[in-house]
Design an enzyme around this catalytic site. Structure first.
Site, PDB file in Angstrom:
ATOM      1  N   GLU A  83     -97.187  52.471  66.246  1.00 12.37           N
ATOM      2  CA  GLU A  83     -96.523  52.833  65.265  1.00 12.37           C
ATOM      3  C   GLU A  83     -94.769  53.518  65.232  1.00 12.37           C
ATOM      4  O   GLU A  83     -93.801  53.652  65.042  1.00 12.37           O
ATOM      5  CB  GLU A  83     -96.964  54.702  65.801  1.00 12.37           C
ATOM      6  CG  GLU A  83     -97.888  54.547  64.451  1.00 12.37           C
ATOM      7  CD  GLU A  83     -98.309  56.286  64.078  1.00 12.37           C
ATOM      8  OE1 GLU A  83     -97.342  57.369  64.126  1.00 12.37           O
ATOM      9  OE2 GLU A  83     -99.058  56.658  63.679  1.00 12.37           O
ATOM     10  N   ARG A 135     -93.924  57.019  69.503  1.00 15.87           N
ATOM     11  CA  ARG A 135     -92.758  56.091  67.814  1.00 15.87           C
ATOM     12  C   ARG A 135     -91.417  55.516  68.819  1.00 15.87           C
ATOM     13  O   ARG A 135     -91.068  54.721  67.130  1.00 15.87           O
ATOM     14  CB  ARG A 135     -92.442  56.389  66.516  1.00 15.87           C
ATOM     15  CG  ARG A 135     -93.950  57.322  65.976  1.00 15.87           C
ATOM     16  CD  ARG A 135     -93.507  58.342  65.091  1.00 15.87           C
ATOM     17  NE  ARG A 135     -94.873  59.303  64.080  1.00 15.87           N
ATOM     18  CZ  ARG A 135     -95.261  60.304  64.852  1.00 15.87           C
ATOM     19  NH1 ARG A 135     -94.684  60.652  65.978  1.00 15.87           N
ATOM     20  NH2 ARG A 135     -96.005  60.153  64.300  1.00 15.87           N
ATOM     21  N   THR A 180     -95.498  62.614  70.217  1.00 14.04           N
ATOM     22  CA  THR A 180     -96.074  61.177  69.777  1.00 14.04           C
ATOM     23  C   THR A 180     -94.739  60.720  69.654  1.00 14.04           C
ATOM     24  O   THR A 180     -94.715  59.435  68.918  1.00 14.04           O
ATOM     25  CB  THR A 180     -96.768  61.730  68.633  1.00 14.04           C
ATOM     26  OG1 THR A 180     -97.275  61.620  67.562  1.00 14.04           O
ATOM     27  CG2 THR A 180     -97.907  61.861  69.616  1.00 14.04           C
ATOM     28  N   ALA A 197     -99.470  71.717  66.240  1.00 18.39           N
ATOM     29  CA  ALA A 197     -99.533  72.820  65.020  1.00 18.39           C
ATOM     30  C   ALA A 197    -101.363  73.574  65.364  1.00 18.39           C
ATOM     31  O   ALA A 197    -102.205  74.131  65.772  1.00 18.39           O
ATOM     32  CB  ALA A 197     -98.881  73.016  64.186  1.00 18.39           C
ATOM     33  N   ASP A 319    -100.427  71.695  54.786  1.00 17.84           N
ATOM     34  CA  ASP A 319    -100.569  70.817  55.940  1.00 17.84           C
ATOM     35  C   ASP A 319     -99.154  69.510  55.263  1.00 17.84           C
ATOM     36  O   ASP A 319     -98.953  69.259  55.379  1.00 17.84           O
ATOM     37  CB  ASP A 319    -101.323  70.172  56.196  1.00 17.84           C
ATOM     38  CG  ASP A 319    -100.823  68.768  57.395  1.00 17.84           C
ATOM     39  OD1 ASP A 319    -100.270  69.144  58.291  1.00 17.84           O
ATOM     40  OD2 ASP A 319    -101.489  67.575  57.837  1.00 17.84           O
ATOM     41  N   ASN A 406     -95.788  60.594  54.345  1.00 12.32           N
ATOM     42  CA  ASN A 406     -95.793  60.866  56.379  1.00 12.32           C
ATOM     43  C   ASN A 406     -94.880  60.384  56.672  1.00 12.32           C
ATOM     44  O   ASN A 406     -93.449  60.472  56.767  1.00 12.32           O
ATOM     45  CB  ASN A 406     -97.378  60.323  56.555  1.00 12.32           C
ATOM     46  CG  ASN A 406     -98.154  61.279  57.762  1.00 12.32           C
ATOM     47  OD1 ASN A 406     -97.761  61.626  58.391  1.00 12.32           O
ATOM     48  ND2 ASN A 406     -98.730  62.626  57.091  1.00 12.32           N
ATOM     49  N   TRP A 407     -95.062  60.278  58.630  1.00 15.73           N
ATOM     50  CA  TRP A 407     -94.252  59.885  59.023  1.00 15.73           C
ATOM     51  C   TRP A 407     -93.303  58.256  59.132  1.00 15.73           C
ATOM     52  O   TRP A 407     -92.544  58.000  59.420  1.00 15.73           O
ATOM     53  CB  TRP A 407     -94.636  59.108  60.532  1.00 15.73           C
ATOM     54  CG  TRP A 407     -95.788  59.036  60.923  1.00 15.73           C
ATOM     55  CD1 TRP A 407     -97.369  58.375  60.221  1.00 15.73           C
ATOM     56  CD2 TRP A 407     -95.928  57.028  61.051  1.00 15.73           C
ATOM     57  NE1 TRP A 407     -98.274  58.284  60.746  1.00 15.73           N
ATOM     58  CE2 TRP A 407     -97.099  56.511  61.438  1.00 15.73           C
ATOM     59  CE3 TRP A 407     -94.262  56.125  61.147  1.00 15.73           C
ATOM     60  CZ2 TRP A 407     -96.635  55.388  61.541  1.00 15.73           C
ATOM     61  CZ3 TRP A 407     -94.671  55.282  61.240  1.00 15.73           C
ATOM     62  CH2 TRP A 407     -96.102  54.468  61.220  1.00 15.73           C
ATOM     63  N   CYS A 619    -115.438  65.703  64.615  1.00 14.85           N
ATOM     64  CA  CYS A 619    -115.841  64.017  65.966  1.00 14.85           C
ATOM     65  C   CYS A 619    -114.742  62.836  64.314  1.00 14.85           C
ATOM     66  O   CYS A 619    -114.595  62.317  64.764  1.00 14.85           O
ATOM     67  CB  CYS A 619    -117.210  63.775  65.320  1.00 14.85           C
ATOM     68  SG  CYS A 619    -118.338  64.667  65.769  1.00 14.85           S
ATOM     69  N   CYS A 622    -111.290  60.941  64.844  1.00 12.61           N
ATOM     70  CA  CYS A 622    -111.316  59.887  65.673  1.00 12.61           C
ATOM     71  C   CYS A 622    -112.059  59.585  65.402  1.00 12.61           C
ATOM     72  O   CYS A 622    -112.003  57.729  64.625  1.00 12.61           O
ATOM     73  CB  CYS A 622    -111.507  60.247  67.161  1.00 12.61           C
ATOM     74  SG  CYS A 622    -110.540  61.199  68.009  1.00 12.61           S
TER      75      CYS A 622
END
Length: 716
Positions: A83, A135, A180, A197, A319, A406-407, A619, A622
């Site tokens: 990223e 990032r 990150t 968070a 979120d 998003n990011w 689970c 991931c």
């Protein structure tokens, strides 16, 4: 002999002089240099403090882009999502890979100059909601700063990679913090926030001395326990907007990405994240806006003192973070020049905010939404729909928790006046989690994490691809409307770069790097990258030649949990660099390894249903929705037999924690593990049965499912 010795000295002197010149260039990167935004280098995360990601270089343009080819590639040590934004100064490139590893490369050739591995404990991956990504770094006064997954901030010598200092930014013995995001540096300080968070932490941002690593100030984004007193008036005022005993859940509000310094106004802007847990009814049961969640907050960069805030999503419960990239600009509003922030956060509205005062100037939807109709300009608050807070039953809400944006960085071109946004269209079923129990170090949503599923895994794949779409949007902030958009086959596509060559570059999830005309969106060039792209491209110049670089490797939050399969194993995550006339090539991708599964453990629907619920709770973050992996971590349907034979030892006892797979015996029983294993083997055998069907039947079924999924997506 004398001539030979003289020649050797001359060679050493020349090489040493060149290296010293590089070191001198890195040493000269300070607040003024980053603000000046030199065209040939890329000195900070968003290129300059304005974070507009516009390169004035134009040798690569619409007339020459057809000659653009691969100049070199560099394989990192891992094959998970990348990223990062590369930084480039005077021919040296600094990039980050998985596990917070830093690489310094020759920007002309890709030759490795040095590597620094902070040796993040692999078991800490459990605390990272969205992959072991990073990032990027900050460059300042000859130092490279990197935040690590286990919440350290480290300073390295830019020339050698030697560690100068390391600071533990949070107490990870008590709290599951991660980092990150890329640090930012200005005025002799380096700024960094954190993540975690969902796991139960209290968000903050802090500033550290660039020379010593000593903490200069710290600003919490949400209030703590009132019984302990408040750190400042900002926290005292914020506490009035919370109810219940929120501090027992941490509160959230992590500053996990966007931090922007404004040299014109001498202010620092931070984007604040979601609440912990997500569900507003759980963390603040008697209501309240819950400041400063989902807000842009302005701080004094020298002291961390609160200046102003604007809360984009009051009482957030979906979120809907405000951590997405913050862009600084000047624009005319009602005949008056205003210094503004442009922001396109998860909630689907494009905001124009006065950056001197925090006043809302405009807010317009840039994607499909159904949680709000508009913003009331007198109050500055959204007007929510009846279904927004899922008051009585499960509701499909747009956008989903991954957001309309998003990011992934957006870009701006002064040539068109457009902001280019990597946009997503998606749904998420929100419903109260009747079995919610707060658990430190595990996901705490307060809404049921299990999404509706279908019995057929092939149909499930089609539905995911149709109901989570992605496109590149050109947004006109003056007209407050779209100018054009390019529909992509998949979602979760890469960040964006705009250039004076009248081109916009973006990588895609379906393994392409694209160049499009900035005014029309016409695709004018494409390159097959052999892996999906999330990261944003950058452009730089060395020795009068323009280069274009992007990090290639798909993963991250949606890349892991989205459940979108690939037809090949992931190659090493790479740095790809292009130039006009480049003739390098990439190797073929490794084949997908599929091991035949053992037989089903049971066909008891009650056990399988329980297994599905537990799988999606513990689970899927991931290993993917419906046990379908995106490739960055093992696909549990295709494991060798030995993993099934040792399932409990892995899942409960954590015998593979040094590889990143920790044990869950703190929350799972042997009965739970059996149910999860039964569900995984059921999905594995369904996948096997599909692969064993005749090709003609697969084609017919594929055609029908594609049509059915398109119809469902259209209706939704």
């Amino acid at each position: 002999m004398f001539l030979r010795l003289l020649l050797c000295c001359l060679v050493l002197f020349t090489a040493g002089g060149a290296w010293a010149q590089q070191g001198g260039a890195a040493a000269g990167v300070d607040t003024d240099a980053i603000a000046a935004n030199p065209g040939g280098d890329w000195l900070s995360y968003g290129k300059s403090y304005r974070e507009q990601r516009y390169s004035p270089l134009k040798a690569i343009n619409r007339d020459t882009v057809d000659k653009l080819g691969l100049a070199w590639s560099f394989d990192t040590d891992f094959n998970r999502g990348l990223e990062g934004t590369p930084l480039v100064v005077d021919g040296v490139m600094y990039v980050t890979g998985n596990w917070s590893v830093v690489y310094a490369l020759d920007a002309r050739s890709g030759e490795l100059l040095w590597k620094y591995d902070p040796e993040v404990p692999r078991e800490w991956a459990k605390m990272a909601c969205c992959d072991v990504v990073n990032r990027g770094v900050a460059l300042y006064e000859g130092k490279i700063f990197v935040g690590t997954l286990d919440a350290r901030l480290i300073a390295l010598d830019a020339d050698t990679g030697d560690k100068l200092w390391s600071t533990q930014t949070a107490d990870i013995d008590k709290y599951p913090y991660t980092i990150t995001g890329a640090p930012r540096a200005a005025k002799g300080l380096v700024f960094i926030g954190n993540g975690g968070a969902e796991y139960g932490v209290r968000g903050f941002v802090a500033a550290y001395d660039v020379d010593t690593g000593e903490q200069v100030w710290k600003f919490y984004t949400v209030p703590g326990n009132p019984a302990d007193g408040f750190e400042n008036d900002a926290m005292r005022r914020a506490a009035e907007t919370w109810t219940g005993e929120w501090w027992k859940f941490g509160g959230g509000g992590t500053v996990w990405d966007s931090i922007v310094y404004d040299p014109e106004l001498d202010q620092l802007y931070i984007g604040v994240g979601n609440g912990s847990p997500w569900n507003h009814r759980v963390r603040s049961p008697e209501g309240g806006d819950n400041l400063y969640l989902s807000s842009i907050v302005a701080l004094d960069p020298d002291t961390g003192e609160y200046l102003w805030h604007y809360q984009e999503t009051p009482a957030e419960t979906w979120d809907y973070t405000a951590t997405q990239p913050i862009m600084l600009a000047d624009m005319e509003v009602d005949g008056e020049s205003r210094k503004v922030i442009w922001h396109a956060p998860k909630n689907g509205f494009f905001f124009v905010i006065d950056r001197e005062s925090g006043e809302l100037i405009s807010a317009d939807p840039f994607a499909r939404i159904n949680w709000a109709t508009h913003y009331d300009m007198e109050t500055g608050r959204p007007v929510e729909t009846d279904i927004a807070r899922f008051p009585e039953q499960a509701e499909l809400i747009r956008p989903s928790s991954i957001g309309a944006h998003n990011w992934h960085p957006m870009a701006f071109s002064p040539d068109t006046g457009y902001v280019y946004i990597p946009t997503m269209e998606s749904l998420y079923q929100y419903v109260d989690d009747e079995n919610f129990e707060f658990q430190w170090g595990h996901w705490n949503f307060g809404v049921d994490p299990e999404q509706p599923g279908v019995p057929d895994p092939v149909l499930s794949q089609f539905l995911i691809r149709k109901m989570t779409e992605g496109h590149l949007l050109a947004w006109d902030p003056v007209a407050r409307a779209p100018a054009w958009k390019i529909q992509h086959p998949l979602t979760w596509n890469g960040g964006v770069l705009a250039t004076a060559g009248r081109l916009v570059f973006q990588g895609t999830s379906d393994e392409r790097l694209l160049a499009v005309a900035d005014d029309s969106g016409d695709i004018v060039w494409s390159y097959p990258t052999r892996a999906g792209i999330m990261a944003p491209p950058v452009s730089y110049e060395v020795d009068g030649e323009q280069y274009l670089t992007v990090l290639v490797g798909w993963g991250g939050g949606f890349g892991l949990m989205g459940g979108m399969s690939r037809d090949h194993a992931p190659p090493p995550s790479r740095v790809l660099t292009f130039k006009l006339g480049g003739e390098a090539s990439l190797p073929e991708n490794p084949p997908l390894q599929i091991h035949e599964p053992p037989p089903r453990l049971t066909e008891d629907e009650e056990v399988l249903s329980r297994g599905r619920n537990l799988y999606h709770r513990y689970c899927s973050a991931c290993h993917g929705q419906d046990a379908v992996s995106g490739g960055g971590v093992p696909d549990l349907r295709h494991l060798p037999r030995v993993f099934h034979d040792n399932f409990n030892a892995i899942v409960l006892d954590g015998i593979m924690k040094k590889a990143g797979m920790v044990g869950f015996d703190d929350v799972l029983s042997e009965e739970d593990a059996y149910a999860i294993h039964a569900y995984i083997l059921d999905r594995a055998n369904l996948d096997k049965e599909w692969r064993e069907q005749p090709a003609w039947w697969q084609s017919v079924k594929t055609w029908f499912y594609d049509l059915l999924s398109s119809l469902i997506a259209w209706i939704s």
